[in-house]
Design a protein around this motif. Structure first.
Motif, PDB file in Angstrom:
ATOM      1  N   GLY A   1       0.825  -1.207   0.000  1.00  0.00           N
ATOM      2  CA  GLY A   1       0.000   0.000   0.000  1.00  0.00           C
ATOM      3  C   GLY A   1       0.857   1.255   0.000  1.00  0.00           C
ATOM      4  N   ARG A   2       1.929   1.236   0.803  1.00  0.00           N
ATOM      5  CA  ARG A   2       2.839   2.384   0.866  1.00  0.00           C
ATOM      6  C   ARG A   2       3.522   2.610  -0.480  1.00  0.00           C
ATOM      7  NH1 ARG A   2       2.950   7.028   2.182  1.00  0.00           N
ATOM      8  NH2 ARG A   2       4.991   7.918   1.992  1.00  0.00           N
ATOM      9  N   THR A   3       3.943   1.546  -1.145  1.00  0.00           N
ATOM     10  CA  THR A   3       4.570   1.647  -2.459  1.00  0.00           C
ATOM     11  C   THR A   3       3.596   2.234  -3.478  1.00  0.00           C
ATOM     12  OG1 THR A   3       6.035  -0.212  -1.981  1.00  0.00           O
ATOM     13  CG2 THR A   3       5.691   0.329  -4.303  1.00  0.00           C
ATOM     14  N   ILE A   4       2.333   1.837  -3.396  1.00  0.00           N
ATOM     15  CA  ILE A   4       1.314   2.367  -4.314  1.00  0.00           C
ATOM     16  C   ILE A   4       1.157   3.868  -4.102  1.00  0.00           C
ATOM     17  CG2 ILE A   4      -1.149   2.340  -4.864  1.00  0.00           C
ATOM     18  CD1 ILE A   4      -1.044  -0.720  -4.201  1.00  0.00           C
ATOM     19  N   VAL A   5       1.097   4.318  -2.851  1.00  0.00           N
ATOM     20  CA  VAL A   5       0.969   5.751  -2.558  1.00  0.00           C
ATOM     21  C   VAL A   5       2.156   6.509  -3.134  1.00  0.00           C
ATOM     22  CG1 VAL A   5       0.996   7.475  -0.699  1.00  0.00           C
ATOM     23  CG2 VAL A   5      -0.490   5.487  -0.524  1.00  0.00           C
ATOM     24  N   GLU A   6       3.351   6.006  -2.915  1.00  0.00           N
ATOM     25  CA  GLU A   6       4.543   6.676  -3.437  1.00  0.00           C
ATOM     26  C   GLU A   6       4.519   6.745  -4.964  1.00  0.00           C
ATOM     27  OE1 GLU A   6       7.754   4.495  -1.682  1.00  0.00           O
ATOM     28  OE2 GLU A   6       7.362   5.310   0.322  1.00  0.00           O
ATOM     29  N   SER A   7       4.081   5.679  -5.616  1.00  0.00           N
ATOM     30  CA  SER A   7       3.982   5.668  -7.075  1.00  0.00           C
ATOM     31  C   SER A   7       2.939   6.670  -7.563  1.00  0.00           C
ATOM     32  CB  SER A   7       3.623   4.266  -7.570  1.00  0.00           C
ATOM     33  OG  SER A   7       4.648   3.358  -7.266  1.00  0.00           O
ATOM     34  N   LEU A   8       1.813   6.728  -6.867  1.00  0.00           N
ATOM     35  CA  LEU A   8       0.772   7.686  -7.248  1.00  0.00           C
ATOM     36  C   LEU A   8       1.268   9.120  -7.095  1.00  0.00           C
ATOM     37  CD1 LEU A   8      -2.353   5.918  -5.738  1.00  0.00           C
ATOM     38  CD2 LEU A   8      -1.861   6.284  -8.166  1.00  0.00           C
TER      39      LEU A   8
ATOM     40  N   GLY B   1       1.776  12.299  -9.996  1.00  0.00           N
ATOM     41  CA  GLY B   1       1.041  13.555  -9.884  1.00  0.00           C
ATOM     42  C   GLY B   1      -0.223  13.493  -9.051  1.00  0.00           C
ATOM     43  N   TYR B   2      -0.476  12.382  -8.405  1.00  0.00           N
ATOM     44  CA  TYR B   2      -1.668  12.249  -7.557  1.00  0.00           C
ATOM     45  C   TYR B   2      -1.290  12.489  -6.099  1.00  0.00           C
ATOM     46  CZ  TYR B   2      -3.662  10.143 -11.730  1.00  0.00           C
ATOM     47  OH  TYR B   2      -4.095   9.922 -13.011  1.00  0.00           O
ATOM     48  N   GLY B   3      -0.829  13.705  -5.819  1.00  0.00           N
ATOM     49  CA  GLY B   3      -0.360  14.047  -4.481  1.00  0.00           C
ATOM     50  C   GLY B   3      -1.436  14.035  -3.423  1.00  0.00           C
ATOM     51  N   GLY B   4      -2.680  14.102  -3.830  1.00  0.00           N
ATOM     52  CA  GLY B   4      -3.785  14.106  -2.872  1.00  0.00           C
ATOM     53  C   GLY B   4      -4.106  12.745  -2.275  1.00  0.00           C
ATOM     54  N   VAL B   5      -3.525  11.691  -2.827  1.00  0.00           N
ATOM     55  CA  VAL B   5      -3.763  10.354  -2.275  1.00  0.00           C
ATOM     56  C   VAL B   5      -2.905  10.211  -1.025  1.00  0.00           C
ATOM     57  CG1 VAL B   5      -3.604   7.866  -2.665  1.00  0.00           C
ATOM     58  CG2 VAL B   5      -4.286   9.379  -4.541  1.00  0.00           C
ATOM     59  N   ALA B   6      -3.562  10.063   0.110  1.00  0.00           N
ATOM     60  CA  ALA B   6      -2.850  10.038   1.385  1.00  0.00           C
ATOM     61  C   ALA B   6      -2.522   8.634   1.868  1.00  0.00           C
ATOM     62  CB  ALA B   6      -3.670  10.762   2.452  1.00  0.00           C
ATOM     63  N   HIS B   7      -3.378   7.665   1.532  1.00  0.00           N
ATOM     64  CA  HIS B   7      -3.202   6.342   2.134  1.00  0.00           C
ATOM     65  C   HIS B   7      -3.856   5.288   1.244  1.00  0.00           C
ATOM     66  CE1 HIS B   7      -2.338   3.728   5.538  1.00  0.00           C
ATOM     67  NE2 HIS B   7      -3.560   3.241   5.457  1.00  0.00           N
ATOM     68  N   VAL B   8      -3.208   4.137   1.108  1.00  0.00           N
ATOM     69  CA  VAL B   8      -3.764   2.997   0.375  1.00  0.00           C
ATOM     70  C   VAL B   8      -3.508   1.751   1.208  1.00  0.00           C
ATOM     71  CG1 VAL B   8      -3.550   1.540  -1.677  1.00  0.00           C
ATOM     72  CG2 VAL B   8      -3.417   4.018  -1.910  1.00  0.00           C
ATOM     73  N   ARG B   9      -4.527   0.904   1.340  1.00  0.00           N
ATOM     74  CA  ARG B   9      -4.382  -0.418   1.954  1.00  0.00           C
ATOM     75  C   ARG B   9      -4.745  -1.430   0.878  1.00  0.00           C
ATOM     76  NH1 ARG B   9      -2.006  -1.025   6.800  1.00  0.00           N
ATOM     77  NH2 ARG B   9      -3.392  -2.685   7.446  1.00  0.00           N
ATOM     78  N   GLN B  10      -3.883  -2.394   0.638  1.00  0.00           N
ATOM     79  CA  GLN B  10      -4.169  -3.422  -0.357  1.00  0.00           C
ATOM     80  C   GLN B  10      -4.870  -4.590   0.312  1.00  0.00           C
ATOM     81  OE1 GLN B  10      -2.592  -6.670  -0.962  1.00  0.00           O
ATOM     82  NE2 GLN B  10      -1.611  -6.572   1.024  1.00  0.00           N
TER      83      GLN B  10
END
Length: 86
Positions: A21-28, A32-41
């Motif tokens: 999830g953390r890797t996905i956030v960093e990739s986003l 240019g998707y800086g507004g994405v704060a958190h992802v849980r897979q």
């Protein structure tokens, strides 16, 4: 016996670190998707089961989920209401 389809969603418990999830956030963020704060897979399963009724189908899927589909130490799961297969 009727056939029912049920969806099962398995996710890491909130206290478990989610490196994917953390890797996905960093990739986003890099895309240019800086507004994405958190992802849980997690994992998604569609289970078809023969049962007398929807309640029995749900009970079976809950048992299967707690026994095999989810690791109860680090994961939790949610089972949708079973629907009859047409």
């Amino acid at each position: 016996m009727p056939l029912f389809t049920t969806r099962v969603y398995v996710t890491l418990k909130p206290s478990v670190f989610d490196p994917q999830g953390r890797t996905i956030v960093e990739s986003l963020h890099s895309l240019g998707y800086g507004g994405v704060a958190h992802v849980r897979q997690g994992k998604y399963f569609e289970v078809q089961v023969e049962a007398a009724d929807a309640a029995a189908a749900e009970a079976t899927v809950r048992e299967v989920s707690g026994t095999l589909l989810a690791n109860p130490v680090i994961e939790s799961f949610r089972v949708d209401t079973p629907t009859p297969v047409a």
